[in-house]
Structure formats: structure tokens, C-alpha cells
Design a protein around this motif. Structure first.
Motif, short mmCIF file in Angstrom:
data_model
loop_
_atom_site.label_atom_id
_atom_site.label_comp_id
_atom_site.label_asym_id
_atom_site.label_seq_id
_atom_site.Cartn_x
_atom_site.Cartn_y
_atom_site.Cartn_z
N GLU A 179 0.83 -0.97 0.02
CA GLU A 179 -0.03 -0.17 -0.03
C GLU A 179 0.80 1.18 0.05
O GLU A 179 0.51 2.20 -0.64
N ALA A 180 1.91 1.09 0.85
CA ALA A 180 2.57 2.21 0.80
C ALA A 180 3.58 2.57 -0.45
O ALA A 180 3.62 3.74 -1.10
N ALA A 181 3.84 1.40 -1.16
CA ALA A 181 4.68 1.30 -2.37
C ALA A 181 3.82 2.01 -3.56
O ALA A 181 4.38 2.78 -4.52
N LYS A 182 2.53 1.62 -3.66
CA LYS A 182 1.59 2.19 -4.61
C LYS A 182 1.68 3.65 -4.67
O LYS A 182 1.38 4.32 -5.95
N LYS A 183 1.74 4.33 -3.64
CA LYS A 183 1.64 5.95 -3.55
C LYS A 183 2.99 6.66 -4.59
O LYS A 183 2.75 7.35 -4.64
N PHE A 184 3.87 5.67 -4.65
CA PHE A 184 5.15 6.18 -5.37
C PHE A 184 5.37 5.56 -6.75
O PHE A 184 6.09 5.87 -7.36
N GLY A 185 4.35 4.73 -7.16
CA GLY A 185 4.39 3.99 -8.38
C GLY A 185 5.36 2.84 -8.36
O GLY A 185 5.53 2.48 -9.43
N LEU A 186 5.82 2.41 -7.27
CA LEU A 186 6.60 1.07 -7.22
C LEU A 186 5.78 -0.19 -7.07
O LEU A 186 4.64 -0.22 -6.68
N LYS A 187 6.30 -1.01 -8.18
CA LYS A 187 5.64 -2.17 -8.31
C LYS A 187 6.10 -3.13 -7.18
O LYS A 187 7.39 -2.94 -6.76
N THR A 188 5.54 -4.54 -6.83
CA THR A 188 5.84 -5.19 -5.80
C THR A 188 5.66 -6.83 -6.29
O THR A 188 4.90 -7.20 -7.06
N VAL A 189 6.70 -7.37 -5.73
CA VAL A 189 6.64 -8.92 -6.22
C VAL A 189 6.84 -9.91 -5.03
O VAL A 189 7.42 -9.76 -3.85
N MET A 190 5.99 -10.93 -5.20
CA MET A 190 6.17 -12.09 -4.42
C MET A 190 7.08 -13.06 -4.94
O MET A 190 6.83 -13.71 -6.13
N VAL A 191 8.05 -13.50 -4.06
CA VAL A 191 8.66 -14.90 -4.54
C VAL A 191 8.62 -15.82 -3.44
O VAL A 191 8.97 -15.78 -2.50
N SER A 192 7.43 -16.86 -3.81
CA SER A 192 7.14 -17.52 -2.82
C SER A 192 6.95 -19.06 -3.37
O SER A 192 6.89 -19.50 -4.41
N ASN A 193 6.74 -19.81 -2.10
CA ASN A 193 6.55 -21.29 -2.53
C ASN A 193 5.19 -21.71 -2.69
O ASN A 193 4.87 -22.93 -3.11
#
Ligand code: SF4
Length: 369
Positions: A155-169
Motif C-alpha cells: 500500500e505504501a509502495a503504490k503511492k510512489f508508483g513502485l511495483k511489488t513482487v512475491m517470491v513464494s513457495n
């Protein structure tokens, strides 16, 4: 994993989500398919969710044990903002028990056995922007088990236009899946093998929940995702198993989900197995391509199979050397020769660093990332 930054220890106690109270002060955590029933004063299997006084708390919240700047190709993601930097973070603990874990120094540690520092969610995008990253990755250990922190960082990242990634099992319950994956832009899911025998004996979990997660991602979200299969000699490298895995992906997810076959190196409790020979990856890739998958890569070795080619005309589109992109010929996500659209996320957001009202550089200057 190499060169993880050693951080200062801190203590935080943040009430968890995805739990319900039970008799005698016990709690039931339903964040992942282990469904731990945890007595007061004890932690779940993953070490970082504890029952204190009949409530479940997340020790991972705001407490990364590893922070690092990586190329996005290291996650691995080959169809997501190629050639960009990703701000990568992990905590202690894990909900699987993989004998071959390559990050076991943090994933097999309790919260009090690692050095972590308090980094509130709103500071994470500031750090990422400061280091010139276009995205954030929740990685190194299993991010599902610190899902509350993941959501708040997203939610904090979206305010800056940053994308987010899960590296998950991919070991997550349906209830938590929607809550967490509604917030992320991309994922790499480890499909560690295609037999219940391997999952049961080598990871101490089960295969079916991971297959369900992959289908939820495909059918119920817009998350861009790729799949990794770490090939371990004699344990999951049987060509018949590889064919079944590729056929399942084709049938249930389609031909365009990128699949990465990566090389194992001896680590943790699996030091008696040799490194994966390159020929094993070449053979697996050939099988997956014969099956009909369009984008099949080899990783953890130097290989021409790190490049992206057009499935229609065969033109080289993206040339890579290890994790470096040395050429990118894509034009707005299309092959420049025949115009075929290549699935993926190719355009960066315009990251809004003008909203950087303060810089975290002084507070975190000791990190030296
Ligand atoms: S997230 Fe941790 S505590 Fe919760 S069910 Fe999974 S292993 Fe158990």
C-alpha cells in the motif's frame, strides 16, 4: 544466498491476521495450509507467528533480516521490467521444511536468532527509491508468513508508483491468498517438484495446495507470474516427471507462463547430492518446449537459454548474460520482426520520487546497500 546485510536486532510485536481463538488460550493460524494450533507462549512451525496471551502476533512485521538490491532477473522474473533493480527483503522463518534450502541461515532461524532492524512499511518505498529501484520484492524466506507486513508495504509502495513482487513457495490458504495477492503486481512461484513424495519427504508439505495457488493466480488475478523448478539430481529430475509438470502447466495455466529450470547446489541438509549438470537443464527445457510451453529458461548456469525469443518467428528479443540484460529489442512488448505480442509487464511506472518528502538516508545509512 550471498552477502546478506547484517542488521541490528529489534523487538516488535504486531497483532497478526488470519487466526481465530480456541479453547484454553490456544489459537488457530490459517495463513498457510499447515493450520497450526498454537499454545500460549509457543510459535507456529514458521517460528515467527507466536501466541502471546491467547492472541497471535507476527514477529516478522517491520523486522527484515535481509535487505539487498538485486537485478529483477535474479528473482527470477524474465518478463517483468527486464534490466531493472528490485529492492529485496526477507525475514526469519519459513512454513516449509526444505532440506535443500539455499537461504537456510534466515529461513530456518527463529526471530531471535537473526539480526533484524525495525523498518516500518512506509520507509521501504523510500529506501527503494533512494537506491534507484523500480519494484520491491518479498523474497529470501517465505513472504506469506509475514503477509501483514507485505500488504502494508504494498500500500505504501503504490503511492510512489513502485511495483511489488512475491517470491513464494505458493503454500498459502485461500482466505489469505486473496488478501495478499490483491496487492501485488508479480510473483515467482516455486513448483519444487511434481510428486507428492518429494513434497512430503523433502519439503515437509504437500503438492496440491501449490497447484491450487497457481490456478488461483491464473484464473482469479491479474498478477503477472512465472514458475521456478529447481532440479535436484535423482530427486526431481526424472524426464517423465518433467513432462508431467510441463503438461500440467500447459493444460491448467496455458503456454505463455514462463518456466525456469534452475540448477541446485549442495546446501543445508542436502550436501550429499551433486550440483545439477547443465545437461539436465537442457533436457528438461527440451521436454517443456516439446510439450508446447513458449518461454522456458535455464538458470543458475551460463546458458543461451537465458534469452527470450519470439515464439512465432524465432527472433532473439532479449539477450541476457547471467542476470544482466545486454540487449532488449522488444518494441512496446512486441517482436520487432513479426509484431507478435509477448506476454509480460514491459513498461515501468513513472516512479513519483517528487513525493519523497524526506529521505531515509540518515536513518539507514549504516545499511550501505
Ligand atoms: S503461517 Fe506459520 S503459524 Fe501460520 S499455519 Fe503456517 S506455519 Fe503455522
Amino acid at each position: 544466498m550471498t552477502q546478506l546485510k547484517v542488521l541490528q536486532k529489534t523487538e516488535t510485536l504486531h497483532e497478526a491476521r488470519w487466526w481465530e481463538p480456541e479453547a484454553n488460550g490456544r489459537v488457530h493460524c490459517y495463513l498457510c495450509p499447515r493450520h497450526c494450533h498454537i499454545n500460549p507462549g509457543q510459535a507456529g512451525f514458521c517460528f515467527i507467528r507466536i501466541n502471546e496471551g491467547g492472541k497471535l502476533y507476527s514477529l516478522g512485521y517491520g523486522a527484515p533480516a535481509a535487505l539487498q538490491i538485486d537485478p529483477i532477473e535474479k528473482k527470477p522474473l524474465n518478463h517483468f521490467l527486464p534490466g531493472t533493480r528490485v529492492f529485496s527483503m526477507g525475514t526469519a522463518g519459513c512454513n516449509m521444511g526444505c532440506f535443500f534450502c539455499q537461504n537456510w541461515d534466515i529461513s530456518k532461524s527463529r526471530h531471535d536468532q537473526v539480526h533484524s532492524q525495525h523498518v516500518p512499511p512506509e520507509d521501504v518505498p523510500l529506501l527503494a527509491l533512494q537506491y534507484g529501484c523500480d519494484s520491491l520484492a518479498f523474497t529470501y524466506n517465505e513472504p506469506t508468513i509475514w503477509g501483514e507486513y507485505v500488504i502494508d508495504i504494498c500500500e505504501a509502495a503504490k503511492k510512489f508508483g513502485l511495483k511489488t513482487v512475491m517470491v513464494s513457495n505458493g503454500y498459502i490458504t485461500r482466505e489469505a491468498f486473496r488478501d495478499i495477492y490483491d496487492h501485488v503486481d508479480a510473483a515467482n512461484i516455486d513448483l519444487k517438484a511434481f510428486t507428492e513424495n518429494f513434497y512430503g519427504k523433502i519439503t515437509l508439505t504437500h503438492l496440491q495446495p501449490v497447484l491450487e495457488t497457481l490456478q488461483w493466480l491464473k484464473n482469479e488475478t491479474n498478477v503477472w507470474f512465472e514458475i521456478t523448478n529447481l532440479m535436484i539430481p535423482t530427486l526431481n529430475d526424472d524426464p517423465a516427471e518433467t513432462r508431467k509438470l510441463a503438461e500440467w502447466i500447459l493444460t491448467h495455466l496455458g503456454p505463455d507462463v514462463p518456466l525456469h529450470f534452475t540448477a541446485f547446489h549442495p546446501d543445508f541438509k542436502l550436501r550429499d547430492k551433486p550440483q545439477t549438470p547443465p545437461e539436465t537443464l537442457h533436457r528438461a527445457r527440451q521436454i517443456a518446449r516439446e510439450t508446447g510451453l513458449h518461454y522456458v529458461y535455464e538458470g543458475n548456469i551460463y546458458s543461451d537459454a537465458a534469452h527470450t525469443s519470439c515464439p512465432s518467428c524465432g527472433s532473439l528479443l532479449i539477450r541476457r548474460s547471467w542476470h544482466d540484460v545486454t540487449k532488449n529489442r522488444l518494441k512496446h512488448g512486441r517482436c520487432p520482426e513479426c509484431g507478435t505480442g509477448i506476454p509480460g509487464v514491459w513498461e515501468k511506472n513513472a516512479c513519483d520520487s517528487t513525493r519523497l518528502s524526506r529521505t531515509p538516508s540518515e536513518k539507514y545509512s549504516h545499511l550501505n546497500l
